[in-house]
Design an enzyme around this catalytic site. Structure first.
Site, PDB file in Angstrom:
ATOM      1  CG  HIS A 289      34.732  34.536  26.366  1.00 36.81           C
ATOM      2  ND1 HIS A 289      33.682  35.319  25.945  1.00 36.81           N
ATOM      3  CD2 HIS A 289      35.250  35.179  27.449  1.00 36.81           C
ATOM      4  CE1 HIS A 289      33.566  36.362  26.743  1.00 36.81           C
ATOM      5  NE2 HIS A 289      34.504  36.301  27.669  1.00 36.81           N
TER       6      HIS A 289
ATOM      7  CG  HIS B 229      38.859  38.016  29.642  1.00 37.73           C
ATOM      8  ND1 HIS B 229      38.625  39.292  29.173  1.00 37.73           N
ATOM      9  CD2 HIS B 229      37.665  37.375  29.542  1.00 37.73           C
ATOM     10  CE1 HIS B 229      37.350  39.419  28.822  1.00 37.73           C
ATOM     11  NE2 HIS B 229      36.739  38.260  29.039  1.00 37.73           N
TER      12      HIS B 229
ATOM     13  CG  ASP C 159      42.912  41.142  31.659  1.00 41.99           C
ATOM     14  OD1 ASP C 159      42.403  40.443  30.766  1.00 41.99           O
ATOM     15  OD2 ASP C 159      42.366  42.182  32.085  1.00 41.99           O
TER      16      ASP C 159
ATOM     17  N   GLY D 229      33.837  44.720  29.701  1.00 43.27           N
ATOM     18  CA  GLY D 229      33.678  45.679  30.800  1.00 43.27           C
ATOM     19  C   GLY D 229      32.229  45.702  31.265  1.00 43.27           C
TER      20      GLY D 229
ATOM     21  CG  HIS E 239      32.300  40.408  27.024  1.00 44.13           C
ATOM     22  ND1 HIS E 239      33.471  40.508  26.337  1.00 44.13           N
ATOM     23  CD2 HIS E 239      32.552  39.579  28.083  1.00 44.13           C
ATOM     24  CE1 HIS E 239      34.398  39.779  26.942  1.00 44.13           C
ATOM     25  NE2 HIS E 239      33.868  39.204  28.007  1.00 44.13           N
TER      26      HIS E 239
ATOM     27  CD  GLU F  52      29.265  38.857  31.784  1.00 43.01           C
ATOM     28  OE1 GLU F  52      29.682  39.777  31.060  1.00 43.01           O
ATOM     29  OE2 GLU F  52      30.013  38.185  32.527  1.00 43.01           O
TER      30      GLU F  52
ATOM     31  CG  ASP G  79      34.588  35.221  31.361  1.00 45.95           C
ATOM     32  OD1 ASP G  79      35.123  35.854  30.431  1.00 45.95           O
ATOM     33  OD2 ASP G  79      33.745  35.723  32.119  1.00 45.95           O
TER      34      ASP G  79
HETATM   35  O1  LIG Z   1      32.799  38.293  31.720  1.00 49.95           O
HETATM   36  C1  LIG Z   1      33.228  39.438  31.538  1.00 49.95           C
HETATM   37  N1  LIG Z   1      32.363  40.412  31.185  1.00 49.95           N
HETATM   38  C2  LIG Z   1      32.762  41.675  30.892  1.00 49.95           C
HETATM   39  N2  LIG Z   1      34.040  42.054  30.970  1.00 49.95           N
HETATM   40  C3  LIG Z   1      34.954  41.126  31.353  1.00 49.95           C
HETATM   41  C4  LIG Z   1      34.600  39.800  31.645  1.00 49.95           C
HETATM   42  N3  LIG Z   1      35.720  39.142  32.012  1.00 49.95           N
HETATM   43  C5  LIG Z   1      36.735  40.025  31.942  1.00 49.95           C
HETATM   44  N4  LIG Z   1      36.282  41.227  31.549  1.00 49.95           N
HETATM   45  C6  LIG Z   1      37.030  42.468  31.360  1.00 49.95           C
HETATM   46  O2  LIG Z   1      37.794  42.359  30.178  1.00 49.95           O
HETATM   47  C7  LIG Z   1      39.025  43.024  30.394  1.00 49.95           C
HETATM   48  C8  LIG Z   1      40.018  42.665  29.311  1.00 49.95           C
HETATM   49  O3  LIG Z   1      40.385  41.322  29.334  1.00 49.95           O
HETATM   50  C9  LIG Z   1      39.369  42.650  31.810  1.00 49.95           C
HETATM   51  O4  LIG Z   1      40.328  43.521  32.372  1.00 49.95           O
HETATM   52  C10 LIG Z   1      38.025  42.761  32.498  1.00 49.95           C
HETATM   53  O5  LIG Z   1      37.810  44.079  32.941  1.00 49.95           O
HETATM   54 ZN   LIG Z   2      34.679  37.636  29.244  1.00 51.32          ZN
END
Ligand SMILES: O=c1[nH]cnc2c1ncn2[C@@H]1O[C@H](CO)[C@@H](O)[C@H]1O
Ligand SMILES: [Zn+2]
Length: 368
Positions: free
Chosen positions: A28, A30, A32, A187, A214, A217, A302
């Protein structure tokens, strides 16, 4: 949520050398949320993005961590506007993906699944397919630059608040076996239940594709229930609020028992949880309780930039909070590779040829 409670999230840590050397796997992470600050500054100049809070890379790194340290998932997610702004061209995506693989390998990560939402990279005219190709080519380039020290796969994320998840599911099917290993939904969790994306999940199931979601959370156990039982998630991103279904004496409710007994892996991200308010401190993080109760627990970053962390730092925080040594990190790493969206023989090869021998070495050298 009091910010003083999660100030530990921003305290700098220097991981022990044996932790950096130990083989790690991240499920996990991301794309971005993990850019190099200096790369953001350079790309912002090149593409004319004037919205960055600072052009100093060191200050920018601190800005992200502080802005994300908000106690709310929604505010945490606002920071991604700055990273996505510079991720709109083929060249930028290729570079960021290659650097991601290099940075993870440099931290001792031997297997990674890196996720991103293709729909967030279309502002300069790329198509969804072009976005996926650019990231995949960048990841392959990064793997090559590390001399094969790391294997990386991509997960394609649909955003909960938009209506493109079926398209992203179709994209996942189209690019499977070419670097894309599965599908995710991310998101803001509140008000955006995963079942709203049922057509996407049905498409993935019809094509035997892997799914992680996800859940648990910002919303409680009901979100995990929907992700697992309605949408068919094989793993859960975060999932820490499964504790809602566990009594104080450790008795599991039916959902918690189902998740544990079916070895549905929890992709746990402690520092991120402190920032979004999903946990109050490293010491009180439910990861230890979940592990003791027999859940399949994996440890993850994350967002390395946004949460100001690395796999080694997550390991160090857990070592400090719970006294974990190499045996526990080997357990987390094996659990992660076992839960990877890779063919079983590849998972076995990584465990037998890389993870087990790596920990055998960590165990036989003095720890410092
Ligand atoms: O922990 C999280 N929980 C929910 N959404 C997330 C988390 N971290 C990142 N993103 C979302 O996932 C998108 C794509 O990678 C990111 O742009 C962010 O908006
Ligand atoms: Zn995430």
């Amino acid at each position: 949520m009091h910010l003083s409670d999660n100030s530990a999230a921003t305290a700098p840590v220097t991981p022990a050398e044996w932790i950096r050397r130990a083989p790690k796997a991240v499920l996990h992470d991301h794309l971005d949320g993990g850019l190099r600050p200096a790369t953001i500054v350079e790309l912002a100049r090149a593409c004319g993005y004037a919205g960055l809070p600072t052009e100093d890379p060191a200050e920018l790194a601190v800005w992200f961590r502080d802005a994300a340290d908000s106690g709310s998932l929604e505010r945490y997610l606002e920071t991604f506007a700055h990273t996505c702004a510079v991720m709109q061209t083929r060249e930028a995506l290729h570079r960021i993906a290659a650097e991601c693989a290099e940075d993870l390998a440099d931290d001792g990560v031997v297997y990674a699944e890196v996720r991103y939402a293709p729909e967030q990279h279309l502002e300069a005219g790329l198509t969804l397919d072009e976005v996926v190709d650019a990231v995949n080519e960048g990841l392959r380039e990064g793997e090559r630059r590390t001399g094969g020290k790391i294997t990386v796969r991509a997960l394609l994320t649909g955003m909960r608040h938009t209506r493109r998840s079926l398209e992203i599911a179709e994209l996942t099917v189209a690019h499977r076996d070419r670097g894309v290993a599965g599908f995710d939904i991310a998101g803001g969790e509140i008000g955006n239940p995963p079942a709203e994306h049922l057509p996407a999940f049905q498409h993935l199931k019809r094509h035997n594709c892997h799914i992680t979601i996800h859940a648990g959370e910002a919303v409680g156990a009901e979100s995990v229930h929907e992700a697992v039982q309605v949408c068919g998630a094989e793993r859960i991103g975060h999932g820490v609020r499964i504790t809602d279904d566990i009594a104080a004496d450790g008795t599991l409710g039916h959902l918690a028992a189902y998740v544990r007994d079916n070895r549905i892996a929890l992709e746990v991200c402690p520092t991120s949880n402190l920032q979004t308010g999903a946990a109050v401190s490293y010491e009180k993080h439910p990861i230890d309780e979940l592990r003791r109760l027999g859940f399949t627990v994996t440890l993850n970053t994350d967002n390395r930039l946004v949460s100001g962390t690395t796999m080694s730092e997550e390991f160090q925080h857990m070592a400090d909070a719970f006294g974990y040594g190499p045996e526990v990190f080997e357990e987390f790493t094996v659990a992660a590779v076992e839960a990877a969206f890779l063919p079983l023989p590849e998972r076995r090869r990584i465990i037998d040829e890389i993870v087990r021998p790596g920990y055998a070495q960590v165990g036989s050298t003095p720890r410092s």
